[in-house]
Scaffold this active site. Structure first.
Site, short mmCIF file in Angstrom:
data_model
loop_
_atom_site.label_atom_id
_atom_site.label_comp_id
_atom_site.label_asym_id
_atom_site.label_seq_id
_atom_site.Cartn_x
_atom_site.Cartn_y
_atom_site.Cartn_z
N ALA A 55 -1.97 5.86 1.29
CA ALA A 55 -3.16 5.02 1.44
C ALA A 55 -3.25 4.45 2.85
CB ALA A 55 -3.13 3.89 0.42
N LEU A 71 0.86 -1.18 0.00
CA LEU A 71 0.00 0.00 0.00
C LEU A 71 0.90 1.23 0.00
CD1 LEU A 71 -2.91 -0.60 2.57
CD2 LEU A 71 -3.15 -0.19 0.12
N ASP A 72 0.56 2.23 -0.81
CA ASP A 72 1.32 3.48 -0.81
C ASP A 72 1.27 4.14 0.57
OD1 ASP A 72 1.89 3.22 -3.51
OD2 ASP A 72 0.15 4.40 -4.13
N PRO A 73 2.27 4.92 0.92
CA PRO A 73 2.23 5.64 2.21
C PRO A 73 0.97 6.49 2.37
CG PRO A 73 4.44 5.72 1.30
CD PRO A 73 3.57 5.10 0.24
#
Length: 337
Positions: free
Chosen positions: A55, A51-53
């Site tokens: 998100a 997961l992107d930071p």
């Protein structure tokens, strides 16, 4: 040393476990893995898709021998809630990137009054589609991550690839204004959406493509993953709890495997043979063919994931017996979002 009981590692079952984390904004997936290693008292921790930071939401971790399951979890469908901003585009397709373009104010105002046009564009992005991943994805281009090339000032265009958007549902739509880089305000439309999709689908790219199709540009301002296959973010361990060592429920491999695949109940003798990698005979009338089945010993232990074909099994992924403690599994970071 500390006497705080929260600092003691959680007890990891002999075959390891799957741990579900509700990742907070600002954390990288690697941050979560590092904290889980400490909380669980093992170096062997990996995840089934990053997961992107920016998100938040569900991150599926495997610890100990259970990391062997991760390669089978990476491809599960996922569900997200997202906030899409129409009216401007960014270099990263989300709010953290520099603005590439700002739409003509009149075009955005006109679009806000025409929800049917937005719905039609969303429909075109639903189903089996071809999608170019975001340029700041972790996909490698000539051995380097795409996002590293973008940060170095390079132009990156990734090839389109097939993905499936099972559902793209629009929620609340809020016309408003945003501040441009020049300090001037410009109109935007913020739309809440729920997306159910195949693994490998980039929600940032959906926001980008929606804005492009509508001629006003678009990017993502919020993203939360709520489901991965049968797993939900409701009631799982938060990153705050993880830091404090307060680990929630640990799902053992047999529990996870039987939730994903047909169950094959073994006799004690079959469990021993299958554990040694041998093929075993099963009744084809009661055990139909399966690309993957969860082979479970009489004591409830997962012996392995097997292919079943015409009454015979073939081991795809084996699991150690509780006293074997054999290492295995995918490396940390394998898999895709």
């Amino acid at each position: 040393m500390t006497n705080d009981p929260r600092s003691a590692p959680a007890v990891l079952p002999p075959q390891g476990a799957i741990l579900l984390i509700d990742k907070a904004e600002g954390w990288t997936s690697h941050d979560v893995v590092a904290k889980a290693r400490r909380a669980l008292g093992t170096r062997k921790v990996g995840h089934a898709g990053t997961l992107d930071p920016m998100a938040t939401g569900l991150l599926v971790l495997g610890a100990g021998p259970a990391t062997r399951l991760l390669t089978h979890l990476v491809g599960l469908d996922k569900t997200y809630t997202a906030t899409i901003r129409l009216g401007s585009a960014t270099v990263t397709d989300d709010r953290e990137g520099e603005t590439l373009s700002i739409a003509d104010p009149g075009a955005v105002v006109s679009l806000a009054a025409d929800p049917a046009r937005i719905a039609a564009a969303v429909a075109d992005l639903t189903g089996e589609i071809e999608q170019a991943p975001s340029a700041v994805s972790a996909i490698k281009v000539d051995g380097r991550r795409a996002y590293d090339r973008v940060r170095a000032g390079e132009q990156v265009e990734l090839r389109k690839r097939p993905v499936t958007v099972h559902a793209f549902e629009l929620g609340e739509s809020r016309p408003g204004v945003a501040m441009g880089a020049d300090g001037a305000e410009h109109p935007v439309i913020d739309i809440e959406a729920t997306v159910q999709c195949s693994s490998g689908t980039y929600i940032r790219a959906l926001a980008r493509d929606l804005g492009s199709a509508l001629g006003v540009g678009g990017h993502l301002t919020g993203l939360r993953r709520t489901e991965v296959g049968p797993f939900s973010v409701m009631g799982v361990t938060s990153t705050e709890q993880l830091v404090e060592g307060r680990i929630g429920a640990l799902a053992e491999p047999a529990e996870v495997a039987t939730a994903l695949f047909p169950e094959l109940r073994l006799t004690a003798e079959q469990a021993v043979d299958l554990g040694h990698g041998k093929r075993v005979e099963v009744d084809p009338e009661t055990q139909p063919d399966a690309k993957l089945a969860a082979a479970v010993a009489p004591d409830g232990r997962l012996v392995g994931l097997v292919e079943v074909k015409q009454g015979r099994t073939r081991v795809v992924t084996n699991f150690p017996t509780p006293d074997a403690g054999a290492p295995g599994g995918v490396r940390e970071g394998e898999g895709s979002a």
